[in-house]
Design an enzyme around this catalytic site. Structure first.
Site, mmCIF file in Angstrom:
data_model
loop_
_atom_site.group_PDB
_atom_site.id
_atom_site.type_symbol
_atom_site.label_atom_id
_atom_site.label_comp_id
_atom_site.label_asym_id
_atom_site.label_seq_id
_atom_site.Cartn_x
_atom_site.Cartn_y
_atom_site.Cartn_z
ATOM 1 N N GLY A 233 0.892 -1.281 -0.198
ATOM 2 C CA GLY A 233 -0.254 0.513 0.107
ATOM 3 C C GLY A 233 1.049 1.695 0.178
ATOM 4 O O GLY A 233 1.965 0.947 -0.812
ATOM 5 N N SER A 234 0.081 2.399 0.538
ATOM 6 C CA SER A 234 1.237 3.730 0.710
ATOM 7 C C SER A 234 2.235 3.908 1.264
ATOM 8 O O SER A 234 2.125 2.498 2.604
ATOM 9 C CB SER A 234 -0.047 4.796 1.296
ATOM 10 O OG SER A 234 -0.626 4.367 2.819
ATOM 11 N N GLY A 238 2.362 2.129 5.361
ATOM 12 C CA GLY A 238 4.184 1.105 5.309
ATOM 13 C C GLY A 238 4.388 1.922 6.652
ATOM 14 O O GLY A 238 5.052 1.363 7.434
ATOM 15 N N GLU A 255 5.861 -3.188 0.725
ATOM 16 C CA GLU A 255 5.758 -3.555 -0.744
ATOM 17 C C GLU A 255 4.806 -2.067 -1.359
ATOM 18 O O GLU A 255 4.052 -1.640 -0.994
ATOM 19 C CB GLU A 255 4.938 -4.356 -1.501
ATOM 20 C CG GLU A 255 5.752 -4.546 -2.766
ATOM 21 C CD GLU A 255 4.300 -4.611 -3.723
ATOM 22 O OE1 GLU A 255 5.183 -2.423 -4.543
ATOM 23 O OE2 GLU A 255 3.825 -4.315 -4.644
HETATM 24 C C1 UN1 Z 1 2.001 -4.069 -7.791
HETATM 25 O O1 UN1 Z 1 0.994 -3.200 -8.476
HETATM 26 O O2 UN1 Z 1 1.202 -4.241 -6.495
HETATM 27 O O3 UN1 Z 1 4.830 -5.898 -12.246
HETATM 28 C C2 UN1 Z 1 1.949 -4.970 -7.713
HETATM 29 C C3 UN1 Z 1 3.363 -5.936 -12.139
HETATM 30 C C4 UN1 Z 1 2.422 -6.202 -11.447
HETATM 31 C C5 UN1 Z 1 2.223 -6.342 -10.124
HETATM 32 C C6 UN1 Z 1 1.766 -5.212 -9.444
HETATM 33 N N1 UN1 Z 1 3.411 -8.066 -11.304
HETATM 34 O O4 UN1 Z 1 3.446 -4.846 -12.357
#
Ligand code: UN1
Length: 502
Positions: A233-234, A238, A255
């Site tokens: 998320g943002s 995080g 992430e």
């Molecule tokens: C995301 O935007 O959180 O690489 C994941 C990509 C995708 C996954 C994105 N396979 O754009």
């Protein structure tokens, strides 16, 4: 998109509407603004009961040998294959991404299941040479316990599956809190996997689903029964999760935001560069963590590339994402539309010049207020707005003179997820991938910033959070490592040559 079509998809995916009962979350489609269905909100009491059951499920699941756990994940992958069309359509309808991308997202889930099945026989530990005679040293990887997963609306199912499939073969159970903007696709996934656990006489709580807002996420973050929390998320979210989990010395996989750039050099194949830039910028309506937000273009090709870019944007079709003729669907909700408009305003205030104008689309073909025009602004790299991730299809273009400068521009933002260089020149490509090159978790040559395959470790540096999910050896974060030393002699030699006699 007829309502009847969606209701038969919901029926096939066993989704019941709980609307009318409280408390519940109603999911509205950004495609046409209509309510899809409502799901019950997880109360504190429900949460407590579920964590208890998840703990019990863990004590059973961890006894199952890893390759047998892989066999269950194989069945989940097969079930996803069967439901790919329905689930892909539902993702597209609930989230607003194009049908191609909705189906692609389900394909990512299938792929990660396949990966996890193979992995279930490859959770290797090292053996080590002991410095002591008649001693054997090795390490083993053991299940961790309950893995919490907080996922975002933009990849409502794939990112969960990256975490869950790996966590399961590692012997863990999962508690998933999806975004409150996409609760229905989450429920559909939960139904699919529960059915597999049931069929195999395994506890359903190997996969738990909880629905609610940020408060529920906070509850997970401070819950010591969850040794690992993986959150997407943002950066703001995080940071708050990281602090709460760190306060109890738990682990996180984060992430978070990206501010991804493509460097287009004088040696680029401009045809490939153009396609990569446009897909990267407008795919998922600019709502991927990996979306291309910045193009850093060599001055010698800047003007001609700009013309091609503007031309390409003229060909984009925006509208109902379930209509395969359209490239771009709506943003997730009106709040997202407002931040898109706000970013455009701020970009203009800082001096940005729009070569493709943005704006909200109204009228026929736009049955919700969430359809916006992908736009392009010429900017200076130092603008404040350019340092930020706006989850919308706004592309910032800028020019550079030499590659060092381009790399500095690229790296000089707080985020560090994905990056790419377009060049047919070996020196440029290798320099970009070297220690003096991109500082991101993902660095590509001659492909765009988005659309990573599941086989690689996915994640980024700096404010992106540092976590790695999905392929490669990302599984190690989902297990606890144990170092073992066995003495099979009748003496007790001490390490470092220390003598100790009684
Ligand atoms: C995301 O935007 O959180 O690489 C994941 C990509 C995708 C996954 C994105 N396979 O754009």
């Amino acid at each position: 998109m007829k309502a009847i079509h969606i209701s038969s998809i919901l029926e096939r995916l066993c989704i019941q509407n709980v609307s009318g009962t409280s408390p519940s979350i109603t999911s509205f489609s950004p495609v046409d603004g209509k309510a899809i269905a409502a799901v019950p909100i997880t109360t504190r009491v429900d949460y407590e009961a579920l964590v208890g059951k998840a703990g019990v499920a863990f004590s059973q699941w961890k006894q199952v040998p890893a390759p047998k756990r892989g066999e269950i994940v194989r069945q989940i992958g097969d079930a996803l294959r069967l439901h790919k069309q329905d689930l892909g359509r539902l993702v597209s309808y609930e989230m607003g991404k194009s049908l191609q991308e909705g189906l692609g997202e389900v394909q990512e889930m299938i792929d990660i299941c396949d990966f996890a099945v193979g992995l279930s026989r490859q959770l290797y530990g090292l053996t080590t040479q002991s410095e002591r005679p008649a001693h054997r040293m090795f390490e083993q990887w053991l299940p961790l316990g309950i893995v919490g997963i907080i996922s975002a609306f933009n990849f409502p199912v794939a990112v969960w599956s990256w975490n869950a499939a790996i966590a399961w073969v590692c012997g863990n159970v999962c508690i998933w809190k999806p975004s409150e903007k996409t609760p229905i696709t989450a429920l559909a996934c939960q139904k699919i996997v529960s059915e597999i656990f049931n069929r195999n006489d395994l506890p359903q709580e190997i996969s738990c689903l909880i629905q609610g807002d940020a408060e529920l996420g906070k509850q997970m973050a401070s819950d010591p029964r969850i040794p690992l929390l993986s959150a997407t998320g943002s950066t703001r979210m995080g940071k708050s999760v990281a602090q709460a989990v760190a306060a109890r010395l738990g682990r996180t996989i984060l992430e978070l935001g990206g501010n991804n750039a493509i460097i287009i050099t004088a040696h680029a194949d401009t045809k490939t560069a153009l396609l990569a830039s446009v897909f990267g910028a407008v795919g998922t309506a600019g709502q991927r963590c990996t979306t291309t937000r910045r193009l850093i273009i060599h001055e010698s090709i800047y003007e001609s590339f700009k013309v091609q870019l503007v031309d390409a944007y003229k060909q984009l079709k925006i509208g109902n994402p379930l209509d395969e003729a359209n490239h771009v669907g709506p943003l997730i909700d009106e709040a997202a539309v407002n931040s898109y408009l706000e970013a455009i305003k701020r970009c203009k205030q800082e001096g940005g010049k729009f070569i493709v104008e943005g704006g909200v689309l109204k009228g026929d073909g736009y049955p919700s207020p969430c359809y916006v025009k992908p736009c392009i602004a010429e900017v200076e790299p130092h603008y404040k707005i350019v340092q930020q991730e706006t989850f919308a299809p706004i592309l910032y273009v800028m020019k550079y003179k030499d590659l060092e400068e381009a790399i500095a521009i690229q790296n000089n933002v707080p985020q560090g997820l994905s990056s790419a260089i377009m060049t047919l020149n070996l020196r440029e490509a290798e320099h970009f991938l070297s220690v003096n090159g991109s500082d991101c978790g993902i660095a590509n040559v001659n492909i765009g910033t988005s659309g990573a395959e599941i086989g690689g470790a996915f994640g980024g540096e700096k404010e992106t959070g540092g976590g790695r999910e999905s392929g490669s050896d990302a599984w190690k974060a989902y297990m606890r490592r144990q170092t073992n030393t066995i003495n099979y002699s009748d003496k007790l030699p001490l390490a470092q040559g220390i003598t100790f006699n009684l």
